[in-house]
Design a protein around this motif. Structure first.
Motif, short mmCIF file in Angstrom:
data_model
loop_
_atom_site.label_atom_id
_atom_site.label_comp_id
_atom_site.label_asym_id
_atom_site.label_seq_id
_atom_site.Cartn_x
_atom_site.Cartn_y
_atom_site.Cartn_z
N ARG A 48 0.83 -1.21 0.00
CA ARG A 48 0.00 0.00 0.00
C ARG A 48 0.87 1.26 0.00
O ARG A 48 0.58 2.22 -0.70
CB ARG A 48 -0.95 -0.01 1.21
N TRP A 49 1.94 1.23 0.80
CA TRP A 49 2.84 2.38 0.83
C TRP A 49 3.52 2.58 -0.52
O TRP A 49 3.70 3.70 -0.97
CB TRP A 49 3.89 2.17 1.92
N ILE A 52 1.92 6.91 -6.72
CA ILE A 52 0.90 7.90 -7.08
C ILE A 52 1.41 9.31 -6.76
O ILE A 52 1.23 10.25 -7.53
CB ILE A 52 -0.42 7.62 -6.34
N GLY A 53 2.07 9.43 -5.61
CA GLY A 53 2.64 10.72 -5.23
C GLY A 53 3.69 11.19 -6.21
O GLY A 53 3.80 12.39 -6.50
N LEU A 89 2.36 1.76 -3.46
CA LEU A 89 1.36 2.31 -4.37
C LEU A 89 1.16 3.80 -4.11
O LEU A 89 1.12 4.62 -5.05
CB LEU A 89 0.04 1.56 -4.21
N GLU A 90 1.07 4.16 -2.84
CA GLU A 90 0.85 5.57 -2.48
C GLU A 90 2.04 6.44 -2.91
O GLU A 90 1.85 7.55 -3.43
CB GLU A 90 0.63 5.69 -0.97
#
Length: 209
Positions: free
Chosen positions: A155-156, A162-163, A158-159
């Motif tokens: 999840r990190w 995206i960032g 992916l985040e």
């Protein structure tokens, strides 16, 4: 029934031993990938162009070896093979990108170099999705806490990705804001990368008992 249960337990123990051995290999290959990446940086390219070529080729070789190891872990979890497919696709894409001409300020060339970069980012994300999911699955009945760490790491990742995209777009529309976002994201990616190495090592040691 007892014989069947015994056979299943033996198979599970064998899978755990296999996973422990090959995950430690993934750990060392990840370190090798970092070293190869250091040789392919822009600073090295300006000083010694031949080292950049060496770094790129070494990086592709390490990624190919990483995919081979993931395939060898197919008996442990099928998602390892799925991850390998996307790693191989990324290697092929990177190999093709090495022969693409520099943009030199031309919009058409810039697009041709941007597209492989975006595709490579997507392939890397998908490969990590399957790999981290497989690590989590192997650990689920052994160490639920470690299993959840892998899912959280995905999840990190992916985040942060995206960032990175948001920061790149923002740097065009609002350079100062975009730069700030990119700095935060780069720091986040470094942290995620370090955690990945730590988790690989801890997972291999945990499975080895």
């Amino acid at each position: 029934m007892d014989q069947m249960n015994e056979a299943n337990e033996m198979r599970q123990e064998e899978n755990i031993r296999t996973a422990a051995k090959w995950i430690m290999v993934l750990f060392w290959l990840s370190i090798a990938s970092i070293v190869a990446g250091a040789f392919s940086g822009d600073a090295i390219a300006d000083l010694v162009p031949l080292l950049t070529i060496f770094g790129n080729i070494a990086g592709l070789a390490v990624s190919a070896a990483y995919a081979v190891v993931l395939i060898k872990m197919d008996s442990v979890d099928r998602d390892y093979r799925r991850a390998a497919v996307y790693v191989i696709a990324g290697v092929l894409l990177s190999a093709i990108a090495m022969f693409l001409p520099d943009a030199n300020g031309r919009l058409e060339s810039a697009i041709w170099t941007l597209v492989p970069g975006i595709l490579g980012l997507v392939l890397d994300l998908v490969s990590k999705y399957y790999e981290y999911g497989a690590h989590a699955g192997v650990l689920k009945g052994i160490d639920p806490v470690m299993s959840e760490k892998w899912r959280r790491l995905w999840r990190w990742t992916l985040e942060m990705t995206i960032g990175l995209i948001i920061g790149a777009v923002a740097s065009v529309l609002a350079p100062i804001l975009g730069l700030l976002i990119l700095i935060v994201v780069v720091i986040g990616l470094l942290v995620v990368g370090v955690l990945r190495l730590v988790y690989l090592y801890q997972t291999a040691r945990r499975l080895a008992g």
